[in-house]
Scaffold this motif. Sequence first.
Motif, PDB file in Angstrom:
ATOM      1  N   ARG A 166      30.365  -0.607  39.264  1.00 34.57           N
ATOM      2  CA  ARG A 166      30.193  -0.154  40.649  1.00 34.57           C
ATOM      3  C   ARG A 166      30.962   1.140  40.907  1.00 34.57           C
ATOM      4  N   HIS A 167      32.196   1.210  40.420  1.00 33.14           N
ATOM      5  CA  HIS A 167      33.040   2.384  40.655  1.00 33.14           C
ATOM      6  C   HIS A 167      32.444   3.614  39.973  1.00 33.14           C
ATOM      7  N   LEU A 168      32.031   3.466  38.731  1.00 34.72           N
ATOM      8  CA  LEU A 168      31.449   4.604  38.004  1.00 34.72           C
ATOM      9  C   LEU A 168      30.117   5.014  38.609  1.00 34.72           C
ATOM     10  N   ALA A 169      29.292   4.031  38.975  1.00 33.69           N
ATOM     11  CA  ALA A 169      27.992   4.348  39.572  1.00 33.69           C
ATOM     12  C   ALA A 169      28.164   5.128  40.870  1.00 33.69           C
ATOM     13  N   ASP A 170      29.169   4.763  41.660  1.00 34.94           N
ATOM     14  CA  ASP A 170      29.428   5.496  42.898  1.00 34.94           C
ATOM     15  C   ASP A 170      29.801   6.950  42.613  1.00 34.94           C
ATOM     16  N   GLN A 171      30.566   7.169  41.547  1.00 36.57           N
ATOM     17  CA  GLN A 171      30.951   8.539  41.200  1.00 36.57           C
ATOM     18  C   GLN A 171      29.739   9.372  40.784  1.00 36.57           C
ATOM     19  N   PHE A 172      28.854   8.768  39.989  1.00 39.38           N
ATOM     20  CA  PHE A 172      27.661   9.500  39.565  1.00 39.38           C
ATOM     21  C   PHE A 172      26.728   9.744  40.743  1.00 39.38           C
ATOM     22  N   ALA A 173      26.657   8.793  41.662  1.00 40.95           N
ATOM     23  CA  ALA A 173      25.812   8.980  42.843  1.00 40.95           C
ATOM     24  C   ALA A 173      26.348  10.098  43.731  1.00 40.95           C
ATOM     25  N   ASP A 174      27.662  10.269  43.734  1.00 41.22           N
ATOM     26  CA  ASP A 174      28.303  11.314  44.541  1.00 41.22           C
ATOM     27  C   ASP A 174      28.194  12.680  43.881  1.00 41.22           C
ATOM     28  N   HIS A 175      27.863  12.706  42.570  1.00 39.81           N
ATOM     29  CA  HIS A 175      27.676  13.961  41.819  1.00 39.81           C
ATOM     30  C   HIS A 175      28.920  14.848  41.814  1.00 39.81           C
ATOM     31  N   GLY A 176      30.107  14.237  41.983  1.00 42.74           N
ATOM     32  CA  GLY A 176      31.331  15.017  41.925  1.00 42.74           C
ATOM     33  C   GLY A 176      31.624  15.834  43.161  1.00 42.74           C
ATOM     34  N   ARG A 177      30.881  15.614  44.226  1.00 39.94           N
ATOM     35  CA  ARG A 177      31.085  16.411  45.445  1.00 39.94           C
ATOM     36  C   ARG A 177      32.427  16.097  46.106  1.00 39.94           C
ATOM     37  N   THR A 178      32.871  14.845  46.022  1.00 39.83           N
ATOM     38  CA  THR A 178      34.136  14.472  46.657  1.00 39.83           C
ATOM     39  C   THR A 178      35.137  13.906  45.668  1.00 39.83           C
ATOM     40  N   GLY A 179      34.791  13.875  44.408  1.00 39.08           N
ATOM     41  CA  GLY A 179      35.682  13.317  43.397  1.00 39.08           C
ATOM     42  C   GLY A 179      35.732  14.189  42.159  1.00 39.08           C
ATOM     43  N   PRO A 180      36.388  13.708  41.107  1.00 40.98           N
ATOM     44  CA  PRO A 180      36.605  14.524  39.914  1.00 40.98           C
ATOM     45  C   PRO A 180      35.453  14.534  38.906  1.00 40.98           C
ATOM     46  N   LEU A 181      34.337  13.843  39.204  1.00 43.51           N
ATOM     47  CA  LEU A 181      33.253  13.785  38.224  1.00 43.51           C
ATOM     48  C   LEU A 181      32.750  15.173  37.866  1.00 43.51           C
TER      49      LEU A 181
END
Length: 340
Positions: A166-181
């Motif tokens: 769930r945590h990783l999927a959320d990061q990919f869904a966010d495309h790094g716009r608000t996180g370090p992805l």
Amino acid sequence: MNEPFKQGEANRKVLEADETAEGRLDAWLATMLEGEFSRNRIKSLIEEGAVSINGVAKIEPKRKVRPGDLIVIDLPEPLDPEPQGEDIPLDVLYEDEDLIVIAKPAGLVVHPGAGNWTGTLVNALIHHCGDSLSGIGGVRRPGIVHRLDKDTTGVMVVAKNDAAHRHLADQFADHGRTGPLERAYQAVVWGRPRQLHGTIDAPLGRGADRTKRAVKREQSEDAREAITHFEVIERFHERPDATSLASLVECRLETGRTHQIRVHMAHIGHPLIGDADYGAAFKTKANLLPDSARAVVALFDRQALHAFLLQFEHPRTGEVMHFEAPMPEDMQRLIDALKD
């Protein structure tokens, strides 16, 4: 003659026996449906009660067919085979109780599907990780939070439990716009983009061939936002008119659509070398190369695309994890040949 085969409901086949119909039911159906079902498969369907004559099921395969009989076959829903573990080598870059990071080689399909029910990354992961993979992705995609095309190499992360998934999927869904992805790719393309760096903002959707993608108008029903940032890293065989025959380009994804880099680079006139789906029309460009480079390009049988960098936040510790995979040997040979 028998009437042509009629299609009823989605999983129902209906046939009507004409005045010439005769013989055993299983033999008659095998003749009528030649190429669709074997006689053994038809016999099994009859014995399972999936075949009826004039509304009566539970009949014998040897039951005689008579003119005017209405035969209905109700096909069971097809079941996807549950993937099994296979001892396929994995290049593991990192592993802990929550996730595993691997460098995917060319030719490895990520998860089972039509035409590739075995020999996939999922089969390898099941063998390597046992029952620890996340179940959120379903039996065919356990732990899979993102994909790479079969012939694209590079870094992938797979979740080993549902919380990590769930945590990783959320990061990919966010495309790094608000996180370090971060996701970065290296691609060898035909020609050289006019700008040495830029952004391709062009929605993507299904093409005429449903296995491919195409740039779509924003108003199209299936258009989905797709943004790729690119930078020309190296140019090969520059010519007097300031153009190049090929270039090494770094691409960073702001979205993650199927075939995004491949379609976007082709859209601006610089498809990937070796891309049979989106760059076939550029194969003759190889004729402009020196003999040695032309020979290497001719043998390069996949899209020249490598996911060299992946960065994300660890789902348990919050640590920023950064991984890079070296250029694969075949792409390095291609680049070296283009330099000559």
